[in-house]
Motif scaffolding. Structure first.
Motif, PDB file in Angstrom:
ATOM      1  N   THR A  82       0.917  -1.273   0.059  1.00 51.51           N
ATOM      2  CA  THR A  82      -0.027   0.022   0.082  1.00 51.51           C
ATOM      3  C   THR A  82       0.851   1.119  -0.060  1.00 51.51           C
ATOM      4  N   ASP A 114      -1.955   7.002   3.088  1.00 57.74           N
ATOM      5  CA  ASP A 114      -2.381   6.720   4.378  1.00 57.74           C
ATOM      6  C   ASP A 114      -3.380   5.621   4.202  1.00 57.74           C
ATOM      7  N   GLU A 115      -3.222   4.954   3.102  1.00 57.41           N
ATOM      8  CA  GLU A 115      -4.454   3.779   3.092  1.00 57.41           C
ATOM      9  C   GLU A 115      -3.876   2.480   3.625  1.00 57.41           C
ATOM     10  N   ARG A 116      -4.830   2.023   4.592  1.00 57.93           N
ATOM     11  CA  ARG A 116      -4.497   0.660   5.239  1.00 57.93           C
ATOM     12  C   ARG A 116      -5.567  -0.346   5.289  1.00 57.93           C
ATOM     13  N   VAL A 117      -5.557  -1.426   4.801  1.00 57.89           N
ATOM     14  CA  VAL A 117      -6.368  -2.238   4.286  1.00 57.89           C
ATOM     15  C   VAL A 117      -6.328  -3.474   5.333  1.00 57.89           C
TER      16      VAL A 117
END
Length: 382
Positions: free
Chosen positions: A170, A173-176
């Motif tokens: 990623t 600031d995207e957290r999956v």
């Protein structure tokens, strides 16, 4: 021999007297060794039972509770667990540390409430400018916030046998959240750590073997999420970021060694004390080499360039300001004062170590010993 009531009692013979009293006629003191009567073996004074050593964490809990309440609470609970298992002394110290810690925590909560009330009632325009951005934990972060392959959630997930479970990568600031099925095995466990955090080291020292055993058996998946809260505690070397970066570089370039690197970074032999520079790049690379990683080529370059420093600064910002991902529906984390965060608000991380089991935060005061709690969680899932 006949008895004559008109005669005074006869004096006992020396054989009858034995040595029941000292020569001067005073009674022998209680517990004092007595000379043996004829034909009996000699007596020995009572032996004092040996006393076990005082548990170190119990001392830390008591002293630390006066300054940082969570130190007293967490270290006190861990110390009580160690004392129960090892038979060490210091239970009173550990209990005192826990009690004082909770008292100090209650005082801190009261103070926080008072400050909030003061701010709300203060005249508009006073204090700092609203909306000003606070500096990040490492000052100016590296430009790239791209994450390593396998850490799309912000952490690395290990399955049966300690094998890395890849999640992709990623950026920004995207957290999956890592995909889990909480209706069947295994139990999902997430640990948020800072590699300079002494309580994180104590937690790993006490429960790391339990976690490793459960991972190896396939009873749990273990997600390790490094943060850099404590960069300011390493005399300008940003050790928390650099240690987290070593972990990420190992995940990407030598995944079979990644879990061992995590364990080593929190061990007594490796983890530095706060207010010290910590390990330099060569020493960090040696940690990876000792774990079985090939430290030539890409891994070395990744460490020396702190390739994922920006990723971990973003990790810390996201989880402390935006909220955690992957929690169970309705889960509530503790706030900075120990109170539960509002259920209808994002659940934000307030410190390390934080352990999440099946999407719910583990809390010492509520859940007891972590090893027992983990075993119970695994049994219930099975």
């Amino acid at each position: 021999m006949t008895f004559d009531p008109t005669q005074p009692p006869a004096e006992p013979t020396s054989a009858q007297q034995g040595a029941a009293a000292p020569p001067d006629g005073r009674p022998a003191p209680h517990g004092a060794p007595q000379p043996p009567a004829p034909g009996l073996p000699p007596q020995h004074p009572y032996a004092q039972p040996p006393r076990g050593k005082t548990n170190t964490l119990a001392i830390i809990a008591l002293v630390g509770s006066f300054f940082i309440s969570l130190v007293g609470i967490v270290c006190g609970h861990i110390a009580l667990s160690q004392i129960k298992r090892r038979g060490e002394g210091g239970r009173g110290l550990a209990l005192a540390g826990v009690i004082i810690g909770y008292v100090v925590l209650a005082a801190q909560i009261t103070a926080v409430i008072a400050v909030i009330v003061f701010i709300v009632l203060a005249p508009a325009g006073s204090g700092s400018a609203a909306g000003a951005d606070a500096p990040g934990p490492t000052g100016s972060a590296p430009a790239s916030t791209d994450g390593p392959e396998g850490m799309a959630s912000g952490g690395a997930v290990f399955g049966a046998g300690g094998e890395l479970i890849s999640q992709g990568s990623t950026s920004g600031d995207e957290r999956v959240a890592f995909d889990v099925d909480r209706t069947s095995d295994p139990v999902d466990v997430t640990i948020y750590v800072d590699y300079m955090c002494p309580i994180c080291g104590a937690f790993e020292g006490e429960y790391g073997d339990d976690l490793e055993t459960a991972v190896d058996a396939g009873d749990i998946t273990l997600q390790v999420v490094p943060l850099n809260f404590l960069d300011s505690m390493s005399q300008g070397t940003n050790y928390s970021t650099r240690a987290a970066n070593l972990f990420a570089c190992t995940v990407e370039n030598a995944p079979d060694a990644a879990l061992a690197v995590h364990t080593a970074l929190l061990s007594d032999a490796v983890q530095p004390e706060e207010q010290t520079p910590g390990l330099d790049d060569e020493e960090l690379l040696q940690v990876a080499a000792d774990a079985g990683a090939d430290t030539a080529g890409p891994l070395r370059s990744c460490v020396e360039n702190v390739a994922y420093g920006g990723f971990f600064s973003t990790n810390t910002s996201v989880f402390t300001q935006v909220g955690l991902v992957g929690l169970a529906d309705g889960a509530q984390l503790q706030g900075p004062g120990g109170e539960l965060q509002p259920a209808d608000q994002p659940q934000k991380l307030t410190g390390t170590p934080t352990a999440i089991v099946s999407g719910e935060e583990f809390v010492f005061a509520r859940d007891g010993d972590f090893a027992d709690f983990l075993e119970k969680s695994i049994a219930e899932r099975g």
